[in-house]
Design an enzyme around this catalytic site. Sequence first.
Site, PDB file in Angstrom:
ATOM      1  N   LEU A  39      82.621  54.576  43.949  1.00 24.04           N
ATOM      2  CA  LEU A  39      81.307  55.042  43.498  1.00 24.04           C
ATOM      3  C   LEU A  39      80.234  53.981  43.690  1.00 24.04           C
ATOM      4  O   LEU A  39      79.069  54.303  43.945  1.00 24.04           O
ATOM      5  CB  LEU A  39      81.360  55.445  42.020  1.00 24.04           C
ATOM      6  CG  LEU A  39      82.239  56.647  41.667  1.00 24.04           C
ATOM      7  CD1 LEU A  39      82.275  56.856  40.158  1.00 24.04           C
ATOM      8  CD2 LEU A  39      81.723  57.904  42.365  1.00 24.04           C
ATOM      9  N   GLY A  40      80.604  52.718  43.544  1.00 28.12           N
ATOM     10  CA  GLY A  40      79.624  51.646  43.678  1.00 28.12           C
ATOM     11  C   GLY A  40      80.294  50.300  43.546  1.00 28.12           C
ATOM     12  O   GLY A  40      81.411  50.179  43.048  1.00 28.12           O
ATOM     13  N   GLY A  65      79.387  46.087  42.600  1.00 30.25           N
ATOM     14  CA  GLY A  65      78.435  45.112  42.092  1.00 30.25           C
ATOM     15  C   GLY A  65      78.892  43.702  42.386  1.00 30.25           C
ATOM     16  O   GLY A  65      79.779  43.473  43.207  1.00 30.25           O
ATOM     17  N   GLY A  90      82.478  43.512  40.163  1.00 31.07           N
ATOM     18  CA  GLY A  90      83.494  44.550  40.166  1.00 31.07           C
ATOM     19  C   GLY A  90      83.081  45.742  40.998  1.00 31.07           C
ATOM     20  O   GLY A  90      81.988  45.795  41.565  1.00 31.07           O
ATOM     21  N   LYS A 103      85.954  50.949  36.255  1.00 37.53           N
ATOM     22  CA  LYS A 103      85.348  49.720  36.738  1.00 37.53           C
ATOM     23  C   LYS A 103      86.404  48.621  36.700  1.00 37.53           C
ATOM     24  O   LYS A 103      86.983  48.337  35.656  1.00 37.53           O
ATOM     25  CB  LYS A 103      84.156  49.320  35.857  1.00 37.53           C
ATOM     26  CG  LYS A 103      83.470  48.033  36.274  1.00 37.53           C
ATOM     27  CD  LYS A 103      82.259  47.742  35.398  1.00 37.53           C
ATOM     28  CE  LYS A 103      81.554  46.463  35.813  1.00 37.53           C
ATOM     29  NZ  LYS A 103      80.355  46.198  34.967  1.00 37.53           N
ATOM     30  N   ASP A 132      69.703  43.905  30.851  1.00 43.29           N
ATOM     31  CA  ASP A 132      69.598  44.190  32.287  1.00 43.29           C
ATOM     32  C   ASP A 132      69.234  45.657  32.505  1.00 43.29           C
ATOM     33  O   ASP A 132      69.794  46.329  33.364  1.00 43.29           O
ATOM     34  CB  ASP A 132      70.908  43.854  33.001  1.00 43.29           C
ATOM     35  CG  ASP A 132      70.727  43.737  34.517  1.00 43.29           C
ATOM     36  OD1 ASP A 132      69.599  43.461  34.969  1.00 43.29           O
ATOM     37  OD2 ASP A 132      71.711  43.923  35.253  1.00 43.29           O
TER      38      ASP A 132
END
Length: 356
Positions: free
Chosen positions: A83-84, A86, A89, A106, A196
């Site tokens: 999904l993504g 960073g 992770g 995650k 954040d």
Amino acid sequence: MALFEGRLPVTANVLAHHHAARCAACRTLLVTLAHGDALPSELAPGALAPLEGGRRCARRSSVQGATWTPPEVLDGFRLERLLGRGGMGAVYLARDASVDRRVALKVCVALQPDAGTLASFATEARAISRIQHPNVVTMYRAGEVDGRPYLVYEYVDGKSLAELRPPLPWQRVLDIAVGLAAGLRAAHQGGVLHRDLKPGNAILSPDGTVKLIDFGLATFVGGAGTAPRGVREVVGTPRYMAPEVRMGESATPRSDLHALGLLLFELCTGRLPPARRGACAALLTERLPGIDPGFAAVIACCLAEDPLERFAQADVLCAVLEHVRRLVAFQRTSSVFPTSWTGPGFRQVSSPPPLF
């Protein structure tokens, strides 16, 4: 550039920001760089890891090829797709076989997780476990495989706010604002500062519910509502940092609210506000002639340079936003039924709903 490349020690980092506060030329340059307008493409905001302890590292493309690849089945969770990714992770869509449901998993994908990465996962797990609210993503489980931590979240089949194309209709942004403020209120009441908040860290579900995600840079506050004394971390994404945080001051609930103001301004206009934000309400009204002046004033209050001029707490902001939304709905209704007319076919419209 040494400041944004993470080559300055913490003390020099803070001194640089203090100098910029007194030097107009350096302040303009610093704000421009913080907004990402003049960074080289390989060091654009999306290519930078979050600041931690005043240091920042570029995410070079070669690093991703050296990351650990999790197995197809990880601790009972079958990974379906990425999904993504960073700085610390990767997030996968996975299926929890034990209850037959989709989840967002995650997991740390560093080949050799360092102490900072492990601490970030532990902080995120502690922070999110304190919060139970419809506007904050729910964590189901925390675990570890081969020394690599992972977190299991509810899967929200939606879009992050970063995937939307601003400017959005201000009425839609108002609804998003109400949800984000409620999520921040729940976090702050649980003693958690997000630190954040940005479009990429909020996700909009198909039914319109917005949820805060990614508490990896969160910190905890005591009864006084401020970060622990002596902690002067420059942590977060420069583009969405409150001025005092960029100057090396500790994060507070008011700095989270400033980030929310930046996010809302950007969703309404498609860009961030100017460095000098004294006339943000007028600027919003000028760029969006139809925007409710009360909503514009709320965003401007969040964006005040002086933290003491912002909303003191998220619950106050929530109350004001809810009042603005009720008033907008009332005005929409009253425009259909004029208050000055009476008689057959018309009804008397009551006064606007009170603030509390």
